[in-house]
Design a protein around this motif. Sequence first.
Motif, PDB file in Angstrom:
ATOM      1  N   GLY C  26       3.904   2.280   4.440  1.00 12.33           N
ATOM      2  CA  GLY C  26       2.495   2.669   4.004  1.00 12.33           C
ATOM      3  C   GLY C  26       2.515   3.126   2.293  1.00 12.33           C
ATOM      4  N   LYS C  27       3.293   3.307   1.285  1.00 10.02           N
ATOM      5  CA  LYS C  27       2.976   4.074   0.352  1.00 10.02           C
ATOM      6  C   LYS C  27       3.441   2.682  -0.314  1.00 10.02           C
ATOM      7  CE  LYS C  27       5.358   7.316  -3.013  1.00 10.02           C
ATOM      8  NZ  LYS C  27       5.760   8.308  -3.372  1.00 10.02           N
ATOM      9  N   ASP C  28       4.359   1.819  -0.162  1.00 14.19           N
ATOM     10  CA  ASP C  28       4.354   0.612  -1.202  1.00 14.19           C
ATOM     11  C   ASP C  28       3.716  -0.342  -0.753  1.00 14.19           C
ATOM     12  OD1 ASP C  28       6.757   0.722  -2.900  1.00 14.19           O
ATOM     13  OD2 ASP C  28       7.354   0.921  -1.240  1.00 14.19           O
ATOM     14  N   LEU C  29       2.724  -0.712   0.261  1.00 13.25           N
ATOM     15  CA  LEU C  29       1.306  -1.653   0.480  1.00 13.25           C
ATOM     16  C   LEU C  29      -0.097  -0.330  -0.230  1.00 13.25           C
ATOM     17  CD1 LEU C  29       1.739  -2.514   4.386  1.00 13.25           C
ATOM     18  CD2 LEU C  29       1.301  -3.744   2.239  1.00 13.25           C
ATOM     19  N   ALA C  30       0.037   0.494  -0.112  1.00 15.26           N
ATOM     20  CA  ALA C  30      -0.996   1.254  -1.732  1.00 15.26           C
ATOM     21  C   ALA C  30      -0.446   0.634  -2.655  1.00 15.26           C
ATOM     22  CB  ALA C  30      -0.812   2.567  -0.629  1.00 15.26           C
ATOM     23  N   ILE C  31       0.677   1.704  -2.809  1.00 17.56           N
ATOM     24  CA  ILE C  31       0.829   0.969  -4.763  1.00 17.56           C
ATOM     25  C   ILE C  31       0.360  -0.691  -4.513  1.00 17.56           C
ATOM     26  CG2 ILE C  31       2.276   0.054  -6.138  1.00 17.56           C
ATOM     27  CD1 ILE C  31       4.204   2.265  -5.211  1.00 17.56           C
ATOM     28  N   SER C  32       0.539  -1.610  -4.026  1.00 14.67           N
ATOM     29  CA  SER C  32       0.524  -3.479  -4.193  1.00 14.67           C
ATOM     30  C   SER C  32      -1.483  -3.584  -4.052  1.00 14.67           C
ATOM     31  CB  SER C  32       0.678  -3.962  -2.717  1.00 14.67           C
ATOM     32  OG  SER C  32       2.281  -3.785  -2.348  1.00 14.67           O
ATOM     33  N   ILE C  72      -5.833  -5.019   4.956  1.00 14.10           N
ATOM     34  CA  ILE C  72      -5.594  -5.725   6.106  1.00 14.10           C
ATOM     35  C   ILE C  72      -4.611  -5.088   6.866  1.00 14.10           C
ATOM     36  CG2 ILE C  72      -5.629  -7.816   7.982  1.00 14.10           C
ATOM     37  CD1 ILE C  72      -7.865  -9.399   6.248  1.00 14.10           C
ATOM     38  N   ARG C  73      -2.969  -5.494   5.964  1.00 18.43           N
ATOM     39  CA  ARG C  73      -2.221  -4.882   6.128  1.00 18.43           C
ATOM     40  C   ARG C  73      -1.792  -3.667   6.681  1.00 18.43           C
ATOM     41  NH1 ARG C  73       2.135  -7.330   9.306  1.00 18.43           N
ATOM     42  NH2 ARG C  73       3.957  -6.434   8.281  1.00 18.43           N
ATOM     43  N   LEU C  74      -2.152  -3.070   5.127  1.00 17.90           N
ATOM     44  CA  LEU C  74      -2.399  -2.102   5.334  1.00 17.90           C
ATOM     45  C   LEU C  74      -2.447  -1.445   6.872  1.00 17.90           C
ATOM     46  CD1 LEU C  74      -1.260   1.196   4.256  1.00 17.90           C
ATOM     47  CD2 LEU C  74      -2.753   1.377   2.884  1.00 17.90           C
ATOM     48  N   GLY C  75      -3.419  -1.777   7.557  1.00 14.58           N
ATOM     49  CA  GLY C  75      -4.912  -1.123   7.992  1.00 14.58           C
ATOM     50  C   GLY C  75      -4.268  -1.618   9.728  1.00 14.58           C
ATOM     51  N   ILE C  80      -5.040   1.426  12.073  1.00 17.26           N
ATOM     52  CA  ILE C  80      -6.303   1.069  11.831  1.00 17.26           C
ATOM     53  C   ILE C  80      -7.619   0.517  12.417  1.00 17.26           C
ATOM     54  CG2 ILE C  80      -7.837   1.952   9.548  1.00 17.26           C
ATOM     55  CD1 ILE C  80      -5.595   3.369   8.566  1.00 17.26           C
ATOM     56  N   ASP C  81      -8.824   0.600  13.454  1.00 15.37           N
ATOM     57  CA  ASP C  81      -9.592  -0.063  13.071  1.00 15.37           C
ATOM     58  C   ASP C  81     -10.364  -0.545  12.152  1.00 15.37           C
ATOM     59  OD1 ASP C  81     -12.179  -1.367  14.426  1.00 15.37           O
ATOM     60  OD2 ASP C  81     -12.296   0.513  14.927  1.00 15.37           O
ATOM     61  N   LEU C  82     -10.421  -1.286  11.594  1.00 17.89           N
ATOM     62  CA  LEU C  82     -10.745  -1.647  10.224  1.00 17.89           C
ATOM     63  C   LEU C  82     -12.642  -1.430   9.851  1.00 17.89           C
ATOM     64  CD1 LEU C  82      -8.375  -3.492   7.858  1.00 17.89           C
ATOM     65  CD2 LEU C  82      -8.672  -0.939   7.780  1.00 17.89           C
ATOM     66  N   LYS C  83     -12.511  -2.501  10.986  1.00 13.51           N
ATOM     67  CA  LYS C  83     -14.462  -2.156  10.705  1.00 13.51           C
ATOM     68  C   LYS C  83     -14.856  -1.231  11.651  1.00 13.51           C
ATOM     69  CE  LYS C  83     -17.811  -4.350  13.609  1.00 13.51           C
ATOM     70  NZ  LYS C  83     -18.967  -4.985  14.559  1.00 13.51           N
ATOM     71  N   GLY C  84     -14.152  -0.294  12.285  1.00  5.16           N
ATOM     72  CA  GLY C  84     -15.108   0.804  12.845  1.00  5.16           C
ATOM     73  C   GLY C  84     -14.674   1.901  11.722  1.00  5.16           C
ATOM     74  N   ALA C  85     -13.359   2.021  10.355  1.00  6.60           N
ATOM     75  CA  ALA C  85     -12.899   2.829   9.570  1.00  6.60           C
ATOM     76  C   ALA C  85     -13.841   3.060   8.774  1.00  6.60           C
ATOM     77  CB  ALA C  85     -12.385   2.325   9.032  1.00  6.60           C
ATOM     78  N   MET C  86     -14.962   1.242   8.037  1.00  6.88           N
ATOM     79  CA  MET C  86     -15.408   0.823   7.314  1.00  6.88           C
ATOM     80  C   MET C  86     -17.023   1.422   7.648  1.00  6.88           C
ATOM     81  SD  MET C  86     -15.097  -2.597   6.414  1.00  6.88           S
ATOM     82  CE  MET C  86     -14.212  -3.344   7.046  1.00  6.88           C
TER      83      MET C  86
ATOM     84  N   ILE D  60      -6.139   8.293   4.582  1.00  5.26           N
ATOM     85  CA  ILE D  60      -5.954   7.522   4.315  1.00  5.26           C
ATOM     86  C   ILE D  60      -7.094   6.111   4.731  1.00  5.26           C
ATOM     87  CG2 ILE D  60      -4.392   5.144   4.825  1.00  5.26           C
ATOM     88  CD1 ILE D  60      -2.288   7.413   4.652  1.00  5.26           C
ATOM     89  N   LYS D  61      -7.131   6.617   5.733  1.00  8.70           N
ATOM     90  CA  LYS D  61      -8.574   5.677   6.804  1.00  8.70           C
ATOM     91  C   LYS D  61      -9.618   5.422   5.966  1.00  8.70           C
ATOM     92  CE  LYS D  61      -7.621   6.194  11.001  1.00  8.70           C
ATOM     93  NZ  LYS D  61      -7.964   7.049  12.784  1.00  8.70           N
ATOM     94  N   ASP D  62     -10.104   6.811   5.343  1.00  9.59           N
ATOM     95  CA  ASP D  62     -11.458   6.529   4.343  1.00  9.59           C
ATOM     96  C   ASP D  62     -11.072   5.984   3.309  1.00  9.59           C
ATOM     97  OD1 ASP D  62     -12.904   8.136   6.481  1.00  9.59           O
ATOM     98  OD2 ASP D  62     -13.105   9.881   5.430  1.00  9.59           O
ATOM     99  N   GLU D  63     -10.546   6.116   2.921  1.00  9.57           N
ATOM    100  CA  GLU D  63     -10.084   5.166   1.536  1.00  9.57           C
ATOM    101  C   GLU D  63      -9.570   3.722   1.373  1.00  9.57           C
ATOM    102  OE1 GLU D  63     -11.063   7.005  -1.295  1.00  9.57           O
ATOM    103  OE2 GLU D  63     -10.899   9.678   0.041  1.00  9.57           O
ATOM    104  N   LEU D  64      -9.018   3.536   2.402  1.00  7.12           N
ATOM    105  CA  LEU D  64      -8.864   2.115   2.921  1.00  7.12           C
ATOM    106  C   LEU D  64      -9.798   1.334   2.939  1.00  7.12           C
ATOM    107  CD1 LEU D  64      -6.716  -0.104   2.701  1.00  7.12           C
ATOM    108  CD2 LEU D  64      -6.632   0.821   5.524  1.00  7.12           C
ATOM    109  N   ALA D  65     -11.318   2.499   3.444  1.00  5.86           N
ATOM    110  CA  ALA D  65     -12.497   1.775   4.542  1.00  5.86           C
ATOM    111  C   ALA D  65     -13.528   1.890   3.128  1.00  5.86           C
ATOM    112  CB  ALA D  65     -13.440   2.636   4.910  1.00  5.86           C
TER     113      ALA D  65
END
Lengths: 112, 112, 112, 112
Positions: C26-32, C72-75, C80-86, D60-65
């Motif tokens: 998670g941390k390195d993907l957030a950095i990326s 998308i990779r971090l999700g 994480i359900d990305l559509k739901g999170a958005m 994390i979910k909120d910020e990624l969204a």
Amino acid sequence: MSELDEIKQQLREFVKERDWEQFHNGKDLAISISLEASELLECFQWISSEQATKHNLDDIKDELADVLLYAIRLGDLLDIDLKGAMLTKLQKNKEKYPIEKAKGKATKYNKL
Amino acid sequence: MSELDEIKQQLREFVKERDWEQFHNGKDLAISISLEASELLECFQWISSEQATKHNLDDIKDELADVLLYAIRLGDLLDIDLKGAMLTKLQKNKEKYPIEKAKGKATKYNKL
Amino acid sequence: MSELDEIKQQLREFVKERDWEQFHNGKDLAISISLEASELLECFQWISSEQATKHNLDDIKDELADVLLYAIRLGDLLDIDLKGAMLTKLQKNKEKYPIEKAKGKATKYNKL
Amino acid sequence: MSELDEIKQQLREFVKERDWEQFHNGKDLAISISLEASELLECFQWISSEQATKHNLDDIKDELADVLLYAIRLGDLLDIDLKGAMLTKLQKNKEKYPIEKAKGKATKYNKL
């Protein structure tokens, strides 16, 4: 002359010689600081601090220097006393993170 | 004592009093510089440089100071001579952007 | 299969073939994500939106795509359900910025 | 309607209702993606991926969204086919990192 003033003067000359004053406004300099901070962070991507320091120290020095150079340039453009700003902010940080509450914790001040 | 050394000493004390040395490694300090650079940039979000300077100058000072404080702290941790690193990098930048090629242009060096 | 799921599957394969799962945390993907966002922003450095769109649109597409790919990779990694999170976050944003208070203003919610 | 198009439509409405089209240009949206990416990264500051996922998953979910929402918004503004851009960039990444050279390595393509 102080260190920060010396660098400030050299940056003024560097920018003037290249006729770049036209590009140097607060917003684009703030963008530039952020971009250089990312290039610094890239030296640590996917690896540990120890690995980064061992393998990428020269790049780290260069990118950290670029962050500082742009920061000093922005300070010059906005006529900010950088040493004064640092001392003021350090004092604020001391108040945001009182020793008795913050000791040994990595928690952000608004969650302490 | 030089300005940068004076701030470095104060930061050492600030960190030590809070028992935060355990959190201060190169990677997390590089992350922190990047986060503070973003908080600085946020002062310019949606508005012009002129509007930002007019309305957000106090915040700009604070966030720019935080960038510098973390940069000095990382330099201390990795034992980097910051003034030397800046002068070295400025020299490299002069060579990457020769006056005759770069004058008046915002083009990146690899596209000059 | 939905678009996001389709990209997610292709990324899984891309990472697996290169034996890169070991680096994807998670941390390195957030950095990326942050590094790619900076490369996107670099397309706009020193110039106006119009100039950037005119001259750098291909680079903008590529860098925006990289931001999305890492997001998308971090999700996927964190399930994480990305559509739901958005949709959830968009609803929160609507509440943070009620139309009657936010209309026509670029002010941050905590200063409205 | 595809997921990305559905979110795009909702964002258009969200922005229009608040009369925010005047603020939404490429440069400020690229800044915004970068700022949200930093807020995401802040969830991992000072701690490990495991600690972050355990304690900060909702943030994390909120910020990624928010990163995704701004990315979709920028794509809409610049009329970019996001799925197409992702597939194109993924193909480029496959070529920049051929399996036989990149397998098991975190090295950047220009140093492979």
